[in-house]
Design a protein around this motif. Structure first.
Motif, short mmCIF file in Angstrom:
data_model
loop_
_atom_site.label_atom_id
_atom_site.label_comp_id
_atom_site.label_asym_id
_atom_site.label_seq_id
_atom_site.Cartn_x
_atom_site.Cartn_y
_atom_site.Cartn_z
N LEU A 252 0.81 -1.22 0.00
CA LEU A 252 0.00 0.00 0.00
C LEU A 252 0.84 1.27 0.00
O LEU A 252 0.50 2.23 -0.72
N PRO A 253 1.95 1.36 0.76
CA PRO A 253 2.76 2.58 0.66
C PRO A 253 3.30 2.82 -0.74
O PRO A 253 3.33 3.97 -1.22
N VAL A 254 3.73 1.75 -1.41
CA VAL A 254 4.22 1.91 -2.79
C VAL A 254 3.07 2.34 -3.70
O VAL A 254 3.24 3.19 -4.59
N LEU A 255 1.87 1.80 -3.47
CA LEU A 255 0.72 2.18 -4.28
C LEU A 255 0.38 3.65 -4.10
O LEU A 255 0.05 4.35 -5.07
N VAL A 256 0.44 4.15 -2.86
CA VAL A 256 0.15 5.57 -2.61
C VAL A 256 1.13 6.45 -3.39
O VAL A 256 0.73 7.41 -4.06
#
Length: 418
Positions: free
Chosen positions: A307-311
Motif C-alpha cells: 500500500l505505501p508503494v501504491l500511494v
C-alpha cells in the motif's frame, strides 16, 4: 512556483462578468457524475443483495449517458443552452425519482433498466457546457488554457467529494438517499445554469447549405482525442476496481478511498500548475507530449507490491492526468467552429465514459482471474495504449487544420504565452 503565482491567474478569470456563477453552477450540476453510478449500485444491492444486477443497472445508466450527451450538446449548439437544458433537467429529475420509486417499490426489474437508461439519457454533459462558456468569454488562448485547467480541477474535486457523500447518505440515512441527493443536486445546478442566459454561447441554427455540422464536431483531430480519452478513461475505471481489490487483499479495505483520493490529488495539483505554465509548441504537440507522459507515468503501477508503494505510485501517476485532459480540451476547442464546440467537447467526455465502463469490466475480470496485484497490468497497459494512439494520430493532428471551416490557423497553432 509560489502559491500567489499559481492562484492569481485563476482569480483573474472571475473578473469576467457572470463567470463565478456559471462555474459554480456547473460544479453543483456535475456532482452527480460519480454519485449516480455508485448510488445506483448501493441502492440496487441493498434491495436485492446482487452486486451483479447492481453493476448492470449502473452500467446501463453510464452507457445511455455516453450516447445521449453529445446529442443534447448538438441541440444546444443549435438552439442555445438555456432552453434545451431546462427540458433535459426536467426529464432528468422525473426519471431519477421514478427510478428510485421503481426499485424501492419492487417494480419489475426490466423497468429498473429502462428508467436507469432514461436517467442517463436525460443528462447532458455539464462540463462541456461550462467550457463552451469559458471559450466564448475569453479571447486570449492562455486564459482559455487556465480556464480549462480550472474545470479539470473542478472535475477532480467532484470525484473527491461525490463518492464519500453518496456512500455516507446511502449507509447512514437510507439506501435511496444517496441517489436522490445526486439527482436533486444535478437538477438544481442544471436549472441554475440554464437561467444564466447572458453568458451562454450564441445559438447557431442549422444552415442547409453549410457543410455537415456533425463532421465539423467529429473531425480527425477530435476523433484522435476521443479515442485517446477512451484509453485514458479505461485507466480511470480500472484503477477504481483494482485499488479496492488490492486494499482488500492487503487487509485494509478502508484505505482504498485514501489511495484514490491521493491519485485525484496528484491530478489536482498538476492541473493547477499546468493551467498557468508558460508553454511552447503547438497544441497538437502538447497533447501528444502529455499523452506520452501519461502513458509513461502509469508504468509505475507494475512496481506496486504494498500500500505505501501504491500511494506513491498513484500520486505520481495522478500528476499526469490533468495535463492530458486540459491539452486535449484545448486542442478540440481550437479545431472546431464555435457552432459545434459544445458537441465536440461532449464527444470527448463520451470517450472517457466509455473507457471507464470498459476499464471497470476488464479490471474486475482481471482481479478475479489473476489477483489484484497482477491486475494493475490493466491500467498500465491502457495508459500505454493512450500514448500510442496519440502518437499514431499525430499526423492527423498536423493535417487537420485546413479541414475545419471557420477556424483560422492562428487560433489552431498558437503557442500559449502563459
Amino acid at each position: 512556483m509560489s502559491p500567489r503565482t499559481v492562484f492569481s491567474p485563476y482569480a483573474r478569470l472571475f473578473a469576467v462578468p457572470g463567470s463565478a456563477a456559471f462555474s459554480f453552477a456547473g460544479w453543483v450540476a456535475r456532482l452527480p457524475i460519480p454519485m449516480l453510478g455508485l448510488g445506483a449500485v448501493l441502492l440496487v444491492a441493498a434491495e436485492t443483495g446482487s452486486y451483479a444486477l447492481a453493476g448492470a443497472v449502473s452500467g446501463t445508466l453510464a452507457l445511455s449517458f455516453s450516447v445521449a450527451s453529445p446529442q443534447w450538446a448538438r441541440a444546444m449548439d443549435r438552439r442555445g443552452q438555456g432552453a434545451v437544458l431546462q427540458v433535459a433537467m426536467t426529464g432528468y429529475l422525473l426519471a431519477g425519482v421514478g427510478f428510485v420509486a421503481a426499485v424501492t417499490a419492487g417494480a419489475p426489474r426490466w423497468s429498473w433498466f429502462v428508467l436507469a437508461a432514461l436517467v442517463g439519457a436525460s443528462g447532458p454533459n455539464i462540463g462541456s457546457l461550462v467550457r463552451a462558456r469559458w471559450a466564448q468569454a475569453l479571447a486570449e488562448p492562455d486564459r482559455r488554457q487556465t480556464a480549462f485547467a480550472l474545470e479539470a480541477v473542478v472535475d477532480e474535486v467532484v470525484f473527491v467529494v461525490g463518492p464519500p457523500l453518496v456512500t455516507l447518505l446511502a449507509t447512514l440515512v437510507a439506501p435511496p438517499a444517496g441517489f436522490l441527493t445526486g439527482v436533486t443536486l444535478g437538477a438544481a445546478g442544471g436549472f441554475w445554469l440554464a437561467r444564466q442566459r447572458a453568458t451562454e454561447p450564441p445559438a447557431s441554427p442549422a444552415d442547409p447549405g453549410a457543410p455537415s455540422r456533425r463532421w465539423a464536431a467529429l473531425n480527425a483531430s477530435v476523433l484522435v482525442v476521443v479515442v485517446t480519452y477512451a484509453a485514458v478513461g479505461t485507466v480511470f475505471g480500472a484503477m477504481d476496481v483494482v485499488v479496492v481489490g488490492f486494499a482488500d487483499e492487503q487487509g485494509a479495505p478502508a484505505l482504498a478511498g485514501l489511495v484514490l483520493a491521493v491519485y485525484a490529488f496528484g491530478s489536482l495539483l498538476a492541473g493547477l500548475h499546468y493551467g498557468v505554465a508558460r508553454l511552447r509548441g503547438t497544441l497538437a504537440a502538447r497533447f501528444v507530449g502529455t499523452a506520452v507522459a501519461f502513458g509513461l507515468a502509469a508504468q509505475l503501477l507494475w512496481a506496486v507490491g504494498s500500500l505505501p508503494v501504491l500511494v506513491a505510485a498513484g500520486f505520481l501517476a495522478g500528476t499526469a492526468i490533468a495535463p492530458v485532459l486540459v491539452s486535449g480540451t484545448s486542442l478540440v476547442e481550437s479545431r472546431v467552429p464555435r457552432s459545434a464546440l459544445t458537441e465536440s467537447l461532449s464527444w470527448t467526455t463520451t470517450g472517457l465514459t466509455l473507457g471507464v465502463t470498459a476499464g471497470s469490466a476488464l479490471a474486475g475480470a482481471a482481479v478475479d482471474a489473476w489477483g489484484a496485484q497482477a491486475a494493475f497490468a490493466v491500467p498500465a497497459v491502457a495508459a500505454a495504449l493512450a500514448a500510442l494512439v496519440a502518437l499514431a494520430g499525430a499526423p492527423l493532428l498536423r493535417t487537420g487544420v485546413a479541414a475545419v471551416p471557420g477556424v483560422t490557423a492562428d487560433r489552431v497553432e498558437h503557442p500559449a504565452a502563459g
